[in-house]
Motif scaffolding. Sequence first.
Motif, PDB file in Angstrom:
ATOM      1  N   LYS A  78       0.856  -1.189   0.000  1.00 35.24           N
ATOM      2  CA  LYS A  78       0.000   0.000   0.000  1.00 35.24           C
ATOM      3  C   LYS A  78       0.891   1.237   0.000  1.00 35.24           C
ATOM      4  N   SER A  80       0.798   3.982  -1.428  1.00 30.72           N
ATOM      5  CA  SER A  80       0.205   5.317  -1.476  1.00 30.72           C
ATOM      6  C   SER A  80      -0.124   5.863  -0.095  1.00 30.72           C
ATOM      7  N   ALA A  85       4.729   6.783   1.307  1.00 30.91           N
ATOM      8  CA  ALA A  85       4.746   7.774   0.226  1.00 30.91           C
ATOM      9  C   ALA A  85       5.604   8.984   0.566  1.00 30.91           C
TER      10      ALA A  85
END
Length: 281
Positions: A78, A80, A85
């Motif tokens: 994941k 993002s 990120a």
Amino acid sequence: MSALDFGRAISKSLFTLYLFTHNDILTTIIPTTLFALVSAPLYSPYRCVHVVWWIWLHLLHFNVANQVIDPAEDGRNKASRPIPAGYISLRDAVYLRWSLVPICLVSSAFYSIQVLSASLAITLLTLWYNEFKAHNHWFSKNLMTGLGYACFQAGATLIAGRDMSQLEPNALLAVLLSIAMFATTLQAQDFKDQEGDRSIGRRTLPIAHPSPARVSMFVGLPMWSICLTQVWRMDAYCSVAFVLYSGLVGLRFMVCKTTQADRLSCQLYSVSYTLICVTSA
């Protein structure tokens, strides 16, 4: 720091907070808000703002606590999310995680001791779920999440209603039904994450018992729909539509088994859960 730089820093911070919760708008914020507004019923339109704020603040608390546990796993599956990120460092996220505890509790205390109790319960369940690894096994994961959702619903319903010190009998029954329903169908959210969960040794129901997990969705969603139509005495047309939709979503989990298909099935389940929340209320 110039005013422009300050504005950019504030914008980035707000966007980072949004990123922590945006994936749960459909699965948590919308259904819980609708549940509260229908269950209370809403005392005044102004209370709706308080309801959404309280839900979002506690969701932020839970999600930050969850995402600081294993950021490396998020980086693989994941990317993002805010930490992998690069929107916030792990150190700052940990500071944010623990600073949200008193913020949630103090803000809840301004409403009533009962809302504070719901906030405290969410705090303890968040600790148990994340730091004490309740999320690693399907049984404790489903149970803790079901109880957590009930606390969200109870707190939000108290804030929405005329009397913030007690739930109406129908609202209490709706919360109890929601615990049972969600605890027995939560695995809908785990099918799409099997690869990542397997890589870190997490034993969700789709990993531990793949076939029974899919059967549980095929049987569980229409079963709960039928149960709720009887408890709340819905009219025939709404009952048929409600049960038919839930049955189709359950069937989709049985026959569509790719990761992409499971992702869409989970989204359809979120719509079904929203309908169930509103129906329960």
